[in-house]
Design a protein around this motif. Structure first.
Motif, PDB file in Angstrom:
ATOM      1  N   ASP A 129       0.815  -1.111   0.440  1.00  0.00           N
ATOM      2  CA  ASP A 129       0.312   0.132   0.035  1.00  0.00           C
ATOM      3  C   ASP A 129       0.944   1.236   0.169  1.00  0.00           C
ATOM      4  O   ASP A 129       0.708   1.851  -1.374  1.00  0.00           O
ATOM      5  CB  ASP A 129      -1.045  -0.049   1.123  1.00  0.00           C
ATOM      6  CG  ASP A 129      -1.642  -1.349   0.835  1.00  0.00           C
ATOM      7  OD1 ASP A 129      -2.434  -1.453   0.386  1.00  0.00           O
ATOM      8  OD2 ASP A 129      -2.761  -0.796   2.441  1.00  0.00           O
TER       9      ASP A 129
ATOM     10  N   ALA B 114      -7.093  -4.026  -2.674  1.00  0.00           N
ATOM     11  CA  ALA B 114      -7.457  -2.988  -2.483  1.00  0.00           C
ATOM     12  C   ALA B 114      -9.408  -3.090  -1.771  1.00  0.00           C
ATOM     13  O   ALA B 114      -9.499  -3.105  -2.511  1.00  0.00           O
ATOM     14  CB  ALA B 114      -7.193  -2.083  -3.431  1.00  0.00           C
TER      15      ALA B 114
ATOM     16  N   ILE C 282      -9.430   4.600  -6.300  1.00  0.00           N
ATOM     17  CA  ILE C 282      -8.345   4.233  -5.816  1.00  0.00           C
ATOM     18  C   ILE C 282      -7.224   4.811  -6.463  1.00  0.00           C
ATOM     19  O   ILE C 282      -7.023   5.063  -7.585  1.00  0.00           O
ATOM     20  CB  ILE C 282      -8.402   1.762  -6.414  1.00  0.00           C
ATOM     21  CG1 ILE C 282      -8.841   2.135  -7.298  1.00  0.00           C
ATOM     22  CG2 ILE C 282      -9.478   1.802  -5.290  1.00  0.00           C
ATOM     23  CD1 ILE C 282      -8.736   0.313  -8.108  1.00  0.00           C
TER      24      ILE C 282
ATOM     25  N   LEU D 229      -2.536   0.871 -10.387  1.00  0.00           N
ATOM     26  CA  LEU D 229      -3.512  -0.160  -9.536  1.00  0.00           C
ATOM     27  C   LEU D 229      -3.776  -1.646 -10.548  1.00  0.00           C
ATOM     28  O   LEU D 229      -2.976  -2.285 -10.105  1.00  0.00           O
ATOM     29  CB  LEU D 229      -4.091  -0.244  -8.137  1.00  0.00           C
ATOM     30  CG  LEU D 229      -4.401  -0.885  -6.989  1.00  0.00           C
ATOM     31  CD1 LEU D 229      -3.007  -1.326  -7.010  1.00  0.00           C
ATOM     32  CD2 LEU D 229      -4.947  -1.349  -6.227  1.00  0.00           C
TER      33      LEU D 229
END
Length: 349
Positions: free
Chosen positions: A101, A300, A342, A346
């Motif tokens: 993260d 996530a 997000i 990613l």
């Protein structure tokens, strides 16, 4: 469950037993610790304040010359110190997730850690998620392995590339989960209206891997498919405002009840990663001929949880469809990801 939070070194008790082995292995550890007084580190604390984990992360941009071979200049995340007392709870996976993260948020090109080869379990944990031995580091304390994970050279593998999600050529689904199971399975996706006390310190809470169990057929899901977790309403009649999407996952495998050679095999497979107790799992197995498991990675938590009303009005999901396992179009998936806020890097092709 023990909280995972940032604290300054000066707020952390150097005399905590978790540091005893580090003091023995690194002669300079105590002095180094004191010099970091105003710097932050991740700690995992029990409700009584005892430490279960300590992780120090540092951004580096220059050439790394204290390892052999040296590493050219790049923006890297160094895992400076990593110590976990897991007690069988897979707490290490939770910390690995936090490391990634942090790496994603800082947009680094690599993550690296040095570790003595006596720590075989820790080495295996890092290697499972794409770290590779790239050299060694020798000091007065001995010689450590240098394990490095590239965040740019991906291998098109679910674990080696974790937490990145490959979206090209795979199906996308919305998967419903009841509120009473949701937050224990996906702790980083806890809603602001929920108390953190409902999340307990057990294996399935800490794991990157999750096992979802259902009576509906899950076999249409294939390895690599993407799952968006949909937490159903906790108040009857308020679904339009209380049901939300919370998490992004990737399918590892699905299995039917008949694929398990015995009840014990089913329990052994599901127990570490599902929300059910052993007793509940045995009951499920005994009472249901049609039973399916879905094993997936928890990649996530959405920064913003989009409600059902928006999913209908803006994303275009049908209010008439059953949302227990709903296939999404590419446009619907892209819109949900956009609304969920997000990190844009990613999801990759």
């Amino acid at each position: 469950m023990p909280s995972l939070k940032l604290k300054k070194f000066k707020e952390i008790n150097l005399k905590d037993p978790i540091f005893d082995s580090l003091k023995k292995q690194y002669k300079e550890f105590s002095e180094w610790f004191k010099k970091k007084s105003d710097e932050p580190a991740y700690v995992i604390e029990t409700s009584s304040g005892a430490l279960r984990g300590f992780v120090y992360l540092k951004i580096e941009t220059g050439e790394i010359t204290d390892v052999s071979p040296s590493l050219p200049a790049a923006k890297r995340l160094k895992v400076g110190t990593f110590k976990i007392i897991a007690h069988g709870t897979k707490l290490g996976e939770r910390v690995i997730k936090k490391i990634f993260d942090h790496a994603i948020d800082e947009n680094v090109s690599e993550v690296y850690v040095t570790v003595f080869d006596t720590h075989s379990q820790l080495i295996s944990l890092f290697e499972r998620y794409g770290f590779k031995e790239k050299g060694s580091k020798t000091t007065k304390n001995g010689t450590e392995k240098v394990l490095l994970r590239s965040m740019t050279d991906l291998e098109d593998d679910i674990l080696s590339d974790y937490p990145y999600v490959h979206s090209n050529g795979v199906n996308k689904f919305l998967l419903a989960i009841y509120p009473e199971y949701h937050t224990n399975l996906f702790p980083d996706s806890i809603l602001k209206t929920e108390s953190p006390d409902i999340v307990t310190d057990i294996s399935h809470t800490n794991t990157i891997h999750k096992v979802y169990i259902a009576k509906m057929a899950l076999t249409r899901l294939k390895k690599g498919d993407i799952v968006i977790v949909y937490r159903t309403t906790d108040i009857i009649g308020r679904a339009r405002f209380r049901s939300v999407v919370t998490s992004l996952c990737v399918v590892e495998e699905t299995r039917a009840r008949k694929s398990f050679v015995s009840e014990d095999a089913f329990v052994e497979y599901a127990a570490p990663h599902s929300v059910f107790t052993e007793e509940e799992l045995r009951h499920l197995y005994q009472e249901n001929d049609r039973l399916y498991t879905l094993r997936m990675t928890y990649n996530a938590a959405f920064g913003k949880r989009t409600i059902r009303g928006v999913l209908i009005d803006e994303v275009g999901l049908s209010e008439q469809s059953r949302w227990d396992l709903l296939k999404l179009t590419e446009d619907q998936f892209a819109k949900i990801i956009e609304l969920g806020k997000i990190n844009e890097g990613l999801v990759v092709d």
